[in-house]
Design a protein around this motif. Structure first.
Motif, PDB file in Angstrom:
ATOM      1  N   ALA A   3       0.836  -1.196   0.000  1.00  0.00           N
ATOM      2  CA  ALA A   3       0.000   0.000   0.000  1.00  0.00           C
ATOM      3  C   ALA A   3       0.877   1.255   0.000  1.00  0.00           C
ATOM      4  N   GLU A   4       0.293   2.387  -0.336  1.00  0.00           N
ATOM      5  CA  GLU A   4       1.042   3.642  -0.407  1.00  0.00           C
ATOM      6  C   GLU A   4       1.679   3.992   0.936  1.00  0.00           C
ATOM      7  N   GLY A   5       0.913   3.840   2.022  1.00  0.00           N
ATOM      8  CA  GLY A   5       1.454   4.145   3.349  1.00  0.00           C
ATOM      9  C   GLY A   5       2.637   3.269   3.702  1.00  0.00           C
ATOM     10  N   THR A   6       2.548   1.965   3.360  1.00  0.00           N
ATOM     11  CA  THR A   6       3.663   1.045   3.621  1.00  0.00           C
ATOM     12  C   THR A   6       4.895   1.439   2.821  1.00  0.00           C
TER      13      THR A   6
END
Length: 234
Positions: A3-6
């Motif tokens: 994911a983008e946050g990861t």
């Protein structure tokens, strides 16, 4: 896929610190080499994150003239200038020069004709009056070409030669205070059409423009800051 946050957490944890370490190591080696020089010429240019007066950030990058090595990068948020985007590039330049003059013998700065920064380099009353300012020759050439349209422009070295352009285009190659630098013209070259009075009047207005004449000495070293500008475009 992650994911983008990861993805950004991975950057923060592993990548950014490694890039920072590499940058500081390489920059230290560059500065060590430049400290051995008597005179260092740097190219500087600021890049806003958006056009006009709504910019939030400005990144000012400085390169060394000969090697084109990056010697300094600074980014300023407009909150540091009381939300005044107009002076943000000037603030970047001040922070850059205050740092560099403590690290390497900067004697000349090549840049575009930014009026606020030019005032800082004024040889009589500027904050950095001991540093010579050269204006980027590419900007000067572009502006002159726009003014001259399709006319050919001879490269300048001194102000007297620049004034001599007005005489050369009228087929007058020597006068009381000087002469053209070219070889004597052959007979065939005398048959070509020389500039007409109306066109000569327009050329005179360009050649004797007060603003240009006040800055022409800043182009004598024929410096080019295009490298740092291209860097900001990528």
């Amino acid at each position: 896929m992650v994911a983008e946050g990861t993805f950004f957490r991975i950057l923060d944890a592993y990548y950014i610190a490694l890039v920072q370490e590499c940058w500081e190591k390489n920059r230290a080696a560059i500065l060590h080499r430049l400290r051995q020089e008597e005179h260092v010429v740097v190219l500087g240019d600021g890049r806003m994150d958006s056009p006009g007066h709504c910019a939030q950030y400005c990144t000012y990058t400085t390169l060394e003239q000969e090697s084109r090595d990056i010697v300094h990068i600074v980014t300023i948020d407009k909150h540091e200038t009381n939300r005044n985007s107009v002076i943000i590039e000037k603030k970047c330049f001040i922070r850059t020069m205050d740092a560099l003059i403590q690290e390497i013998p900067v004697t000349e700065v090549v840049m575009d004709a930014h009026p606020q920064i030019s005032a800082l380099l004024n040889p009589e009353r500027g904050r950095y009056k001991e540093i010579h300012q050269s204006l980027d020759i590419w900007h000067a050439t572009k502006n002159l070409i726009n003014a001259l349209k399709a006319d050919m422009l001879t490269c300048l070295t001194v102000l007297m030669m620049w004034h001599g352009v007005l005489r050369h285009v009228r087929n007058q190659h020597s006068w009381a205070t000087g002469c053209c630098e070219h070889e004597p013209l052959d007979e065939g070259s005398q048959n070509k059409p020389w500039i007409q009075p109306a066109a000569h009047q327009a050329l005179t207005a360009i050649v004797l423009d007060k603003r240009w004449l006040s800055q022409v000495k800043k182009f004598i070293n024929f410096r080019d800051a295009s490298t740092v500008m291209q860097l900001h475009m990528h």
